[in-house]
Design a protein around this motif. Structure first.
Motif, PDB file in Angstrom:
ATOM      1  N   HIS A 147     -14.538  38.717  -0.764  1.00  0.00           N
ATOM      2  CA  HIS A 147     -14.639  38.401  -2.187  1.00  0.00           C
ATOM      3  C   HIS A 147     -13.427  37.575  -2.590  1.00  0.00           C
ATOM      4  O   HIS A 147     -12.294  37.913  -2.229  1.00  0.00           O
ATOM      5  CB  HIS A 147     -14.686  39.695  -3.012  1.00  0.00           C
ATOM      6  CG  HIS A 147     -14.613  39.453  -4.478  1.00  0.00           C
ATOM      7  ND1 HIS A 147     -13.513  39.818  -5.229  1.00  0.00           N
ATOM      8  CD2 HIS A 147     -15.495  38.890  -5.337  1.00  0.00           C
ATOM      9  CE1 HIS A 147     -13.731  39.490  -6.483  1.00  0.00           C
ATOM     10  NE2 HIS A 147     -14.916  38.924  -6.579  1.00  0.00           N
ATOM     11  N   THR A 148     -13.644  36.490  -3.329  1.00  0.00           N
ATOM     12  CA  THR A 148     -12.559  35.651  -3.805  1.00  0.00           C
ATOM     13  C   THR A 148     -12.836  35.251  -5.251  1.00  0.00           C
ATOM     14  O   THR A 148     -13.957  34.885  -5.590  1.00  0.00           O
ATOM     15  CB  THR A 148     -12.417  34.373  -2.947  1.00  0.00           C
ATOM     16  OG1 THR A 148     -12.286  34.742  -1.580  1.00  0.00           O
ATOM     17  CG2 THR A 148     -11.211  33.558  -3.367  1.00  0.00           C
ATOM     18  N   LEU A 149     -11.812  35.315  -6.062  1.00  0.00           N
ATOM     19  CA  LEU A 149     -11.868  34.823  -7.442  1.00  0.00           C
ATOM     20  C   LEU A 149     -10.725  33.841  -7.582  1.00  0.00           C
ATOM     21  O   LEU A 149      -9.572  34.179  -7.282  1.00  0.00           O
ATOM     22  CB  LEU A 149     -11.714  35.979  -8.432  1.00  0.00           C
ATOM     23  CG  LEU A 149     -11.683  35.614  -9.907  1.00  0.00           C
ATOM     24  CD1 LEU A 149     -12.994  34.967 -10.344  1.00  0.00           C
ATOM     25  CD2 LEU A 149     -11.396  36.850 -10.746  1.00  0.00           C
ATOM     26  N   MET A 150     -11.039  32.614  -7.993  1.00  0.00           N
ATOM     27  CA  MET A 150      -9.997  31.598  -8.106  1.00  0.00           C
ATOM     28  C   MET A 150     -10.312  30.607  -9.203  1.00  0.00           C
ATOM     29  O   MET A 150     -11.427  30.567  -9.716  1.00  0.00           O
ATOM     30  CB  MET A 150      -9.783  30.880  -6.781  1.00  0.00           C
ATOM     31  CG  MET A 150     -10.931  30.033  -6.317  1.00  0.00           C
ATOM     32  SD  MET A 150     -10.558  29.038  -4.848  1.00  0.00           S
ATOM     33  CE  MET A 150      -9.688  30.132  -3.799  1.00  0.00           C
TER      34      MET A 150
ATOM     35  N   SER B 208     -13.405  15.513 -11.260  1.00  0.00           N
ATOM     36  CA  SER B 208     -12.998  15.605 -12.661  1.00  0.00           C
ATOM     37  C   SER B 208     -11.722  16.428 -12.765  1.00  0.00           C
ATOM     38  O   SER B 208     -11.299  17.082 -11.825  1.00  0.00           O
ATOM     39  CB  SER B 208     -14.105  16.251 -13.501  1.00  0.00           C
ATOM     40  OG  SER B 208     -14.119  17.645 -13.328  1.00  0.00           O
ATOM     41  N   ASP B 209     -11.129  16.395 -13.924  1.00  0.00           N
ATOM     42  CA  ASP B 209      -9.934  17.201 -14.169  1.00  0.00           C
ATOM     43  C   ASP B 209     -10.284  18.536 -14.800  1.00  0.00           C
ATOM     44  O   ASP B 209      -9.399  19.316 -15.128  1.00  0.00           O
ATOM     45  CB  ASP B 209      -8.957  16.440 -15.072  1.00  0.00           C
ATOM     46  CG  ASP B 209      -8.131  15.443 -14.282  1.00  0.00           C
ATOM     47  OD1 ASP B 209      -8.006  15.620 -13.056  1.00  0.00           O
ATOM     48  OD2 ASP B 209      -7.608  14.502 -14.890  1.00  0.00           O
ATOM     49  N   GLU B 210     -11.561  18.793 -14.965  1.00  0.00           N
ATOM     50  CA  GLU B 210     -12.011  20.018 -15.597  1.00  0.00           C
ATOM     51  C   GLU B 210     -11.710  21.236 -14.718  1.00  0.00           C
ATOM     52  O   GLU B 210     -12.061  21.263 -13.546  1.00  0.00           O
ATOM     53  CB  GLU B 210     -13.523  19.908 -15.832  1.00  0.00           C
ATOM     54  CG  GLU B 210     -14.133  21.052 -16.550  1.00  0.00           C
ATOM     55  CD  GLU B 210     -15.626  20.840 -16.779  1.00  0.00           C
ATOM     56  OE1 GLU B 210     -16.187  21.675 -17.482  1.00  0.00           O
ATOM     57  OE2 GLU B 210     -16.204  19.888 -16.245  1.00  0.00           O
ATOM     58  N   ARG B 211     -11.045  22.235 -15.306  1.00  0.00           N
ATOM     59  CA  ARG B 211     -10.769  23.471 -14.567  1.00  0.00           C
ATOM     60  C   ARG B 211     -12.013  24.336 -14.564  1.00  0.00           C
ATOM     61  O   ARG B 211     -12.743  24.412 -15.548  1.00  0.00           O
ATOM     62  CB  ARG B 211      -9.622  24.246 -15.213  1.00  0.00           C
ATOM     63  CG  ARG B 211      -8.270  23.621 -14.903  1.00  0.00           C
ATOM     64  CD  ARG B 211      -7.123  24.568 -15.073  1.00  0.00           C
ATOM     65  NE  ARG B 211      -6.975  25.591 -14.066  1.00  0.00           N
ATOM     66  CZ  ARG B 211      -6.550  25.416 -12.812  1.00  0.00           C
ATOM     67  NH1 ARG B 211      -6.282  24.218 -12.380  1.00  0.00           N
ATOM     68  NH2 ARG B 211      -6.397  26.435 -11.994  1.00  0.00           N
ATOM     69  N   MET B 212     -12.241  24.996 -13.438  1.00  0.00           N
ATOM     70  CA  MET B 212     -13.370  25.900 -13.282  1.00  0.00           C
ATOM     71  C   MET B 212     -12.864  27.208 -12.696  1.00  0.00           C
ATOM     72  O   MET B 212     -11.881  27.241 -11.972  1.00  0.00           O
ATOM     73  CB  MET B 212     -14.421  25.291 -12.348  1.00  0.00           C
ATOM     74  CG  MET B 212     -14.987  23.955 -12.815  1.00  0.00           C
ATOM     75  SD  MET B 212     -15.775  24.025 -14.412  1.00  0.00           S
ATOM     76  CE  MET B 212     -17.293  24.832 -14.022  1.00  0.00           C
ATOM     77  N   ARG B 213     -13.546  28.278 -13.010  1.00  0.00           N
ATOM     78  CA  ARG B 213     -13.270  29.581 -12.394  1.00  0.00           C
ATOM     79  C   ARG B 213     -14.430  29.851 -11.442  1.00  0.00           C
ATOM     80  O   ARG B 213     -15.594  29.681 -11.812  1.00  0.00           O
ATOM     81  CB  ARG B 213     -13.156  30.670 -13.445  1.00  0.00           C
ATOM     82  CG  ARG B 213     -12.783  32.012 -12.831  1.00  0.00           C
ATOM     83  CD  ARG B 213     -12.326  32.965 -13.879  1.00  0.00           C
ATOM     84  NE  ARG B 213     -10.880  32.782 -14.020  1.00  0.00           N
ATOM     85  CZ  ARG B 213     -10.074  33.697 -14.515  1.00  0.00           C
ATOM     86  NH1 ARG B 213     -10.545  34.843 -14.942  1.00  0.00           N
ATOM     87  NH2 ARG B 213      -8.781  33.478 -14.598  1.00  0.00           N
ATOM     88  N   ILE B 214     -14.110  30.272 -10.230  1.00  0.00           N
ATOM     89  CA  ILE B 214     -15.106  30.450  -9.183  1.00  0.00           C
ATOM     90  C   ILE B 214     -14.974  31.844  -8.587  1.00  0.00           C
ATOM     91  O   ILE B 214     -13.872  32.254  -8.215  1.00  0.00           O
ATOM     92  CB  ILE B 214     -14.941  29.393  -8.080  1.00  0.00           C
ATOM     93  CG1 ILE B 214     -15.158  28.009  -8.686  1.00  0.00           C
ATOM     94  CG2 ILE B 214     -15.895  29.619  -6.925  1.00  0.00           C
ATOM     95  CD1 ILE B 214     -14.057  27.077  -8.427  1.00  0.00           C
TER      96      ILE B 214
ATOM     97  N   TYR C 177     -20.455  31.935  -7.960  1.00  0.00           N
ATOM     98  CA  TYR C 177     -20.588  31.831  -9.414  1.00  0.00           C
ATOM     99  C   TYR C 177     -19.494  30.898  -9.898  1.00  0.00           C
ATOM    100  O   TYR C 177     -18.318  31.080  -9.563  1.00  0.00           O
ATOM    101  CB  TYR C 177     -20.433  33.218 -10.039  1.00  0.00           C
ATOM    102  CG  TYR C 177     -20.333  33.239 -11.541  1.00  0.00           C
ATOM    103  CD1 TYR C 177     -21.340  32.727 -12.340  1.00  0.00           C
ATOM    104  CD2 TYR C 177     -19.222  33.794 -12.159  1.00  0.00           C
ATOM    105  CE1 TYR C 177     -21.246  32.763 -13.723  1.00  0.00           C
ATOM    106  CE2 TYR C 177     -19.116  33.841 -13.538  1.00  0.00           C
ATOM    107  CZ  TYR C 177     -20.131  33.322 -14.313  1.00  0.00           C
ATOM    108  OH  TYR C 177     -20.028  33.369 -15.676  1.00  0.00           O
ATOM    109  N   VAL C 178     -19.867  29.886 -10.667  1.00  0.00           N
ATOM    110  CA  VAL C 178     -18.925  28.884 -11.160  1.00  0.00           C
ATOM    111  C   VAL C 178     -19.117  28.751 -12.662  1.00  0.00           C
ATOM    112  O   VAL C 178     -20.248  28.605 -13.130  1.00  0.00           O
ATOM    113  CB  VAL C 178     -19.163  27.513 -10.485  1.00  0.00           C
ATOM    114  CG1 VAL C 178     -18.207  26.471 -11.013  1.00  0.00           C
ATOM    115  CG2 VAL C 178     -19.070  27.623  -8.973  1.00  0.00           C
ATOM    116  N   ALA C 179     -18.017  28.797 -13.405  1.00  0.00           N
ATOM    117  CA  ALA C 179     -18.095  28.645 -14.859  1.00  0.00           C
ATOM    118  C   ALA C 179     -16.780  28.097 -15.397  1.00  0.00           C
ATOM    119  O   ALA C 179     -15.733  28.233 -14.768  1.00  0.00           O
ATOM    120  CB  ALA C 179     -18.423  29.975 -15.521  1.00  0.00           C
TER     121      ALA C 179
END
Length: 127
Positions: free
Chosen positions: A71-74, A81-87, A103-105
């Motif tokens: 399991h990884t959360l990063m 793009s320069d848009e930050r995402m949480r994965i 899961y990406v948001a």
């Protein structure tokens, strides 16, 4: 669950996009010897190729329906793009296959639909 639509043009086994446009879930399996023989940390790195400025928030081994999973959360920036995402990802290894659950948001929208992803992970069954 409500708000999720299957992306029929995806190359993944299953890709769901939230109608808000701020989140997506993906399930993909690979059943070949080289993938199954790779270490979990290598599989996670391959899964996240193209993500830059990575910051790991959580990482560890967890069970997913009786199978070992990494399991990884990063957070990071997408390649184009320069848009930050949480994965959030689970890499589940079986005897003959490896499955990626992803899961990406956007960080601000992450918690709103994370429960839907957790329900998907809890329902995951591999033969």
């Amino acid at each position: 669950r409500d708000g999720w639509v299957v992306d029929r043009n995806s190359g993944a086994d299953l890709e769901l996009r939230h109608q808000s446009g701020s989140a997506a879930m993906l399930v993909n399996g690979l059943c070949d010897v080289p993938a199954v023989d790779r270490r979990p940390d290598v599989l996670v790195r391959q899964l996240l190729l193209g993500l830059r400025d990575r910051k790991v928030v959580e990482s560890g081994e967890v069970p997913v329906n009786g199978r070992a999973a990494t399991h990884t959360l990063m957070e990071g920036r997408m390649q184009k793009s320069d848009e930050r995402m949480r994965i959030e990802s689970y890499v589940v290894k079986g005897e003959h296959c490896v499955w990626d659950l992803l899961y990406v948001a956007e960080p601000g929208a992450f918690d709103a639909t994370r429960g839907d992803f957790r329900a998907l992970v809890e329902s995951f069954v591999a033969d």
